[in-house]
Enzyme design. Structure first.
Site, mmCIF file in Angstrom:
data_model
loop_
_atom_site.group_PDB
_atom_site.id
_atom_site.type_symbol
_atom_site.label_atom_id
_atom_site.label_comp_id
_atom_site.label_asym_id
_atom_site.label_seq_id
_atom_site.Cartn_x
_atom_site.Cartn_y
_atom_site.Cartn_z
ATOM 1 N N ASP A 21 0.838 -1.205 0.000
ATOM 2 C CA ASP A 21 0.000 0.000 0.000
ATOM 3 C C ASP A 21 0.868 1.248 0.000
ATOM 4 O O ASP A 21 1.507 1.567 1.005
ATOM 5 C CB ASP A 21 -0.898 0.005 1.248
ATOM 6 C CG ASP A 21 -1.785 1.249 1.285
ATOM 7 O OD1 ASP A 21 -2.855 1.222 0.654
ATOM 8 O OD2 ASP A 21 -1.403 2.251 1.932
ATOM 9 N N TYR A 72 3.172 9.672 -0.467
ATOM 10 C CA TYR A 72 4.275 9.065 0.296
ATOM 11 C C TYR A 72 5.632 9.287 -0.377
ATOM 12 O O TYR A 72 6.676 9.017 0.231
ATOM 13 C CB TYR A 72 4.058 7.551 0.497
ATOM 14 C CG TYR A 72 2.770 7.157 1.189
ATOM 15 C CD1 TYR A 72 1.946 8.100 1.799
ATOM 16 C CD2 TYR A 72 2.357 5.820 1.237
ATOM 17 C CE1 TYR A 72 0.759 7.733 2.419
ATOM 18 C CE2 TYR A 72 1.184 5.450 1.864
ATOM 19 C CZ TYR A 72 0.381 6.411 2.441
ATOM 20 O OH TYR A 72 -0.791 6.036 3.049
ATOM 21 N N HIS A 107 -7.500 9.433 -1.871
ATOM 22 C CA HIS A 107 -6.850 9.388 -0.555
ATOM 23 C C HIS A 107 -7.735 9.998 0.542
ATOM 24 O O HIS A 107 -7.832 9.443 1.640
ATOM 25 C CB HIS A 107 -5.500 10.121 -0.651
ATOM 26 C CG HIS A 107 -4.484 9.663 0.327
ATOM 27 N ND1 HIS A 107 -3.145 9.598 0.037
ATOM 28 C CD2 HIS A 107 -4.582 9.268 1.622
ATOM 29 C CE1 HIS A 107 -2.473 9.158 1.097
ATOM 30 N NE2 HIS A 107 -3.319 8.966 2.065
ATOM 31 N N LYS A 133 -2.650 5.951 -4.434
ATOM 32 C CA LYS A 133 -3.782 6.844 -4.141
ATOM 33 C C LYS A 133 -3.564 8.217 -4.764
ATOM 34 O O LYS A 133 -2.422 8.677 -4.886
ATOM 35 C CB LYS A 133 -3.927 7.037 -2.612
ATOM 36 C CG LYS A 133 -3.794 5.751 -1.805
ATOM 37 C CD LYS A 133 -4.030 5.951 -0.321
ATOM 38 C CE LYS A 133 -3.681 4.693 0.459
ATOM 39 N NZ LYS A 133 -2.269 4.583 0.837
HETATM 40 P P1 NAD Z 1 0.780 1.313 12.026
HETATM 41 O O1 NAD Z 1 -0.435 1.322 12.879
HETATM 42 O O2 NAD Z 1 0.935 0.260 10.997
HETATM 43 O O3 NAD Z 1 2.028 1.301 13.044
HETATM 44 C C1 NAD Z 1 3.321 1.354 12.564
HETATM 45 C C2 NAD Z 1 4.287 1.376 13.752
HETATM 46 O O4 NAD Z 1 4.243 0.115 14.419
HETATM 47 C C3 NAD Z 1 5.705 1.586 13.268
HETATM 48 O O5 NAD Z 1 6.378 2.372 14.231
HETATM 49 C C4 NAD Z 1 6.268 0.171 13.220
HETATM 50 O O6 NAD Z 1 7.659 0.154 13.388
HETATM 51 C C5 NAD Z 1 5.572 -0.454 14.405
HETATM 52 N N1 NAD Z 1 5.430 -1.919 14.247
HETATM 53 C C6 NAD Z 1 4.933 -2.594 13.180
HETATM 54 N N2 NAD Z 1 4.962 -3.914 13.417
HETATM 55 C C7 NAD Z 1 5.473 -4.091 14.649
HETATM 56 C C8 NAD Z 1 5.740 -5.228 15.449
HETATM 57 N N3 NAD Z 1 5.471 -6.460 15.024
HETATM 58 N N4 NAD Z 1 6.309 -5.027 16.688
HETATM 59 C C9 NAD Z 1 6.585 -3.784 17.144
HETATM 60 N N5 NAD Z 1 6.349 -2.660 16.418
HETATM 61 C C10 NAD Z 1 5.785 -2.818 15.192
HETATM 62 O O7 NAD Z 1 0.937 2.796 11.394
HETATM 63 P P2 NAD Z 1 0.893 3.510 9.987
HETATM 64 O O8 NAD Z 1 2.158 3.384 9.248
HETATM 65 O O9 NAD Z 1 0.392 4.889 10.284
HETATM 66 O O10 NAD Z 1 -0.256 2.753 9.161
HETATM 67 C C11 NAD Z 1 0.005 1.661 8.313
HETATM 68 C C12 NAD Z 1 -0.208 2.012 6.861
HETATM 69 O O11 NAD Z 1 -1.519 2.538 6.636
HETATM 70 C C13 NAD Z 1 0.708 3.144 6.357
HETATM 71 O O12 NAD Z 1 2.037 2.725 6.179
HETATM 72 C C14 NAD Z 1 -0.008 3.518 5.091
HETATM 73 O O13 NAD Z 1 0.261 2.571 4.074
HETATM 74 C C15 NAD Z 1 -1.475 3.439 5.538
HETATM 75 N N6 NAD Z 1 -2.037 4.757 5.954
HETATM 76 C C16 NAD Z 1 -3.022 5.295 5.205
HETATM 77 C C17 NAD Z 1 -3.599 6.509 5.562
HETATM 78 C C18 NAD Z 1 -4.699 7.066 4.730
HETATM 79 O O14 NAD Z 1 -5.075 8.225 4.918
HETATM 80 N N7 NAD Z 1 -5.249 6.315 3.789
HETATM 81 C C19 NAD Z 1 -3.150 7.195 6.701
HETATM 82 C C20 NAD Z 1 -2.136 6.625 7.461
HETATM 83 C C21 NAD Z 1 -1.592 5.388 7.090
#
Ligand code: NAD
Length: 277
Positions: free
Chosen positions: A49, A54, A112, A79
């Protein structure tokens, strides 16, 4: 710990499959994204994704090519950003994304954010319909749409989104939008599924993790899976990527679900879609 080779797929309302767990890649630059994609695909992920916003679509494309996995085996989402709302603008933005990715098509193209103050998401959606008809996106969907934004699309356009990607984690369970999506045959895709790391501070989740001999991340991802969400946790660490996929050999019980339901705070980590833009 056994490794699940590939996550299961859910079927979208257009009949096409989408892997239930994908890799979110918001944050990494092109170089880091390319390495993350190579590692994720080697681990068993088949869905990535990204977004124009990004600024790492080129890295994602590079990672796909370096992995040597056939294009048709990987589900790629990108997006259209708010600056490119409008029919002609969205068509141009899509061309730029496809060129950055170095691909001939994407599997899923999303709006988005709805940006209601701009009031151009209906025209933007018509551009996505055109892209779909031209075969350059296999499926189209939205992100951060509230039910009333979706209702407007249903009234004014022809094709129904296949997914609505929304903020969703134990602290913000977005139940009303999730239920509306389900009633309308739209899959809910959870962004920030780990609450951007906030879930790791919860003593309740730690207890559930201990009970199942799993990590907190696995408990939360399993919870998403059991709710029927598509889930895209972000990590660039191969061990964590693997851990996040490895949630298909245990189940949560009713008490676990009850405890997690009570972690709802009503507080978003991101913007409110009715106000943003
Ligand atoms: P997330 O909730 O996936 O959390 C990511 C955090 O958790 C990072 O710091 C990562 O290092 C940590 N993490 C991941 N796996 C772990 C594990 N097994 N143990 C310990 N820590 C761990 O946060 P995010 O990146 O905000 O969201 C995920 C994805 O969603 C984004 O990368 C993006 O692709 C998408 N996104 C979309 C929108 C939107 O508006 N459509 C907004 C935000 C994010």
């Amino acid at each position: 710990m056994p490794t699940t080779l590939h996550p299961p797929v859910l079927v979208q309302n257009d009949g096409l499959p989408i892997p239930q767990i994908g890799l979110g890649i918001y944050g990494p630059d092109d170089n880091e994204a390319a390495d993350a994609v190579v590692n994720a695909l080697a681990t068993g992920y088949r869905s990535i994704d990204t977004a124009a916003f990004y600024l790492n679509e080129a890295g994602v494309g590079e990672g796909l090519r370096r992995s040597c996995i056939p294009r048709e085996e990987v589900h790629v989402t990108t997006k259209v950003w708010g600056d490119d709302h409008g029919y002609d603008e969205a068509l141009k933005a899509f061309d730029r994304s496809l060129s950055s990715l170095g691909l001939e098509y994407v599997d899923l193209y999303l709006i988005h954010w709805p940006l209601p103050a701009k009031d151009r998401y209906v025209d933007t959606w018509r551009a996505l319909e055109r892209i779909l008809r031209d075969g350059r996106a296999k499926s189209i969907g939205v992100s951060n749409f509230q039910p009333h934004h979706l209702e407007r699309l249903f009234a004014d356009t022809e094709i129904r989104p296949v997914v609505n990607q929304i903020e969703l984690h134990p602290g913000f369970q977005n139940e009303a939008v999730r239920e509306f999506n389900a009633e309308q045959g739209i899959l809910t895709q959870a962004w920030s599924p780990l609450g951007r790391g906030r879930v790791f501070e919860s003593a309740d989740l730690m207890k559930i993790a201990q009970k199942h001999s799993r990590s907190v991340a696995q408990i939360v991802i399993r919870w998403h899976v059991e709710l029927g969400n598509v889930v895209i946790p972000k990590s660039v660490t191969p061990e964590r990527m693997k851990e996040n996929l490895n949630v298909f050999d245990f189940t949560l019980d009713e008490n676990d679900h009850k405890t997690i339901r009570n972690l709802e705070t009503g507080a978003r980590t991101g913007d409110n879609p009715d106000l943003f833009g």
